[in-house]
Design an enzyme around this catalytic site. Structure first.
Site, PDB file in Angstrom:
ATOM      1  N   GLY A  71       0.818  -1.206   0.000  1.00 55.25           N
ATOM      2  CA  GLY A  71       0.000   0.000   0.000  1.00 55.25           C
ATOM      3  C   GLY A  71       0.854   1.259   0.000  1.00 55.25           C
ATOM      4  O   GLY A  71       0.523   2.251  -0.664  1.00 55.25           O
ATOM      5  N   CYS A 326       3.571   0.717  13.318  1.00 58.08           N
ATOM      6  CA  CYS A 326       4.938   1.215  13.213  1.00 58.08           C
ATOM      7  C   CYS A 326       5.306   2.067  14.420  1.00 58.08           C
ATOM      8  O   CYS A 326       6.460   2.371  14.636  1.00 58.08           O
ATOM      9  CB  CYS A 326       5.111   2.012  11.927  1.00 58.08           C
ATOM     10  SG  CYS A 326       3.886   3.282  11.731  1.00 58.08           S
TER      11      CYS A 326
END
Ligand code: PLP
Length: 374
Positions: A71, A326
């Site tokens: 993505g 993340c």
């Protein structure tokens, strides 16, 4: 110890049928899809059948589907090429976007000096559509880049409203649909969206593969130069096993959608009621407008307890995350929550629990049981 996986917004397990198809391709179809002899042609045929199958799920044409590695790559390509090749002079986006969009837009501002406008976020975490409409009054070649489902809070955008607004004001519309593809229907023959993106590992497919939908009228130029693969848009030998795996995962997601959505919605409600039972003053971020598979919870516990929370859940075999994947482990406040929470709430610990068709009420019970001991 039983492992409890409650982080399906970060990634999902690969469905067994997907793994089977991929292994079959790996074992039997090693041909280079660009080779003109039979072994190569068979690999090419697998890729093109997968493309057709993917396009069909969105009522798009297969020539509008370009495979990417993920993505992030698709978002980068679309945003960069819109500025570089389609004459975009301004991007309207939000500060709640995934970094794959946020940082790419900032980079375009730095490299090309384009104007960037951020749309206001309302206290319930939704986009301020009135503000978007106001911004769109300015007559300047514009790309609107807004996400469909927020990966941290689950806030769902009104896709029809935004795409209609963009069309009415002649703005290009890029929607980061990474969290919603395979989990809700998107009919591109009805919705005037210019670009959407997908990542197979979010819908029980393999990692390392995604796609971009580029509406025919928009002619992007390549980001990677080399061979003629993907109509010259993305050079590099294709990975037939990845492509086939992604198409299979998407097909299964959509054929099982009604049943799985029902199951996940019920699990989310169960989870909310359990949290409400044990914490009288628990708060669910984006409550009421959240997508059915994501629950972002503000926990009424001290920051000392919170500091060890994810670690303690982890040693008990429970995978949940704080904010986006993340950022897990970072103590910095989430850039998403900072957009709509007051300072007091922002200081409170939060976790994101995200579900799949595999999640059971026992998984939720185990989470609650461990949380009560923390
Ligand atoms: N956009 C959103 C909304 C996401 O949630 C993610 C991944 O978490 C991405 C983009 C990046 O996708 P990928 O992991 O395929 O690069």
């Amino acid at each position: 110890m039983k492992q409890v996986y409650l982080d399906n917004a970060a990634t999902t397990s690969v469905r067994p049928e997907v793994a089977d198809e991929m292994i079959k391709v790996l074992r039997e179809e090693f041909g280079n899809p660009s080779s003109t002899y039979a072994i190569g042609r068979r690999s090419r045929a697998l890729i093109e059948a997968a493309r057709k199958n993917i396009a069909k799920q969105f009522n798009a044409s297969s020539s509008e589907i370009i495979f990417t590695s993920c993505g992030t790559e698709a978002n980068n390509w679309i945003i960069r090429s819109s500025v570089r090749d389609l004459g975009v002079k301004r991007i309207i986006t939000s500060k709640m976007e995934h970094h794959a969009v946020l940082y790419t837009v900032k980079q375009m501002q730095k490299e090309y000096g384009i104007q960037v406008d951020y749309i206001n976020i309302l206290p319930d975490s939704s986009f301020d559509y009135k503000h978007l409409e106001e911004l769109l009054q300015q007559d300047i070649p514009t790309l609107v880049s807004l996400m469909h489902v927020n990966n941290e809070v689950g806030t769902e955008m009104d896709l029809k409203k935004v795409s209609d607004l963009c069309q009415a004001h002649n703005a290009l519309f890029h929607c980061d649909t990474v969290q919603s593809i395979g989990k809700t229907e998107i009919d591109l023959s009805v919705l005037p969206i210019d670009f959407i993106v997908a990542s197979a590992h979010k819908f029980h497919g393999p990692k390392g593969i995604g796609f971009a939908f580029i509406r025919k009228k928009n002619i992007l130029k390549p980001m990677i130069f080399g061979g003629e693969q993907e109509k010259g848009m993305r050079a590099g030998t294709e990975a037939p096993h990845q492509v086939v795996g992604m198409a299979k995962a998407l097909e299964l997601s959509y054929s099982n959608l009604d049943e799985e959505r029902k199951h996940i919605t019920a699990i989310k409600e169960y989870c909310k009621s359990k949290f409400t039972d044990i914490f009288s003053d628990v708060h669910f971020n984006g409550n009421g407008i959240g997508f059915y598979n994501i629950l972002n919870i503000l926990l009424p516990i001290s920051s000392e307890k919170a500091a060890m929370l994810l670690f303690q859940l982890d040693i008990q075999g429970i995978a949940v995350s704080r904010g986006s994947a993340c950022q897990s482990g970072s103590q910095k406040a989430s850039h998403v929550l900072s957009e709509f929470l007051c300072d007091t709430d922002l200081a409170k610990p939060n976790i994101r629990v995200s579900f799949s068709h595999e999640t059971t009420t026992e998984d939720i019970d185990r989470l609650i049981e461990v949380l009560q001991t923390v």
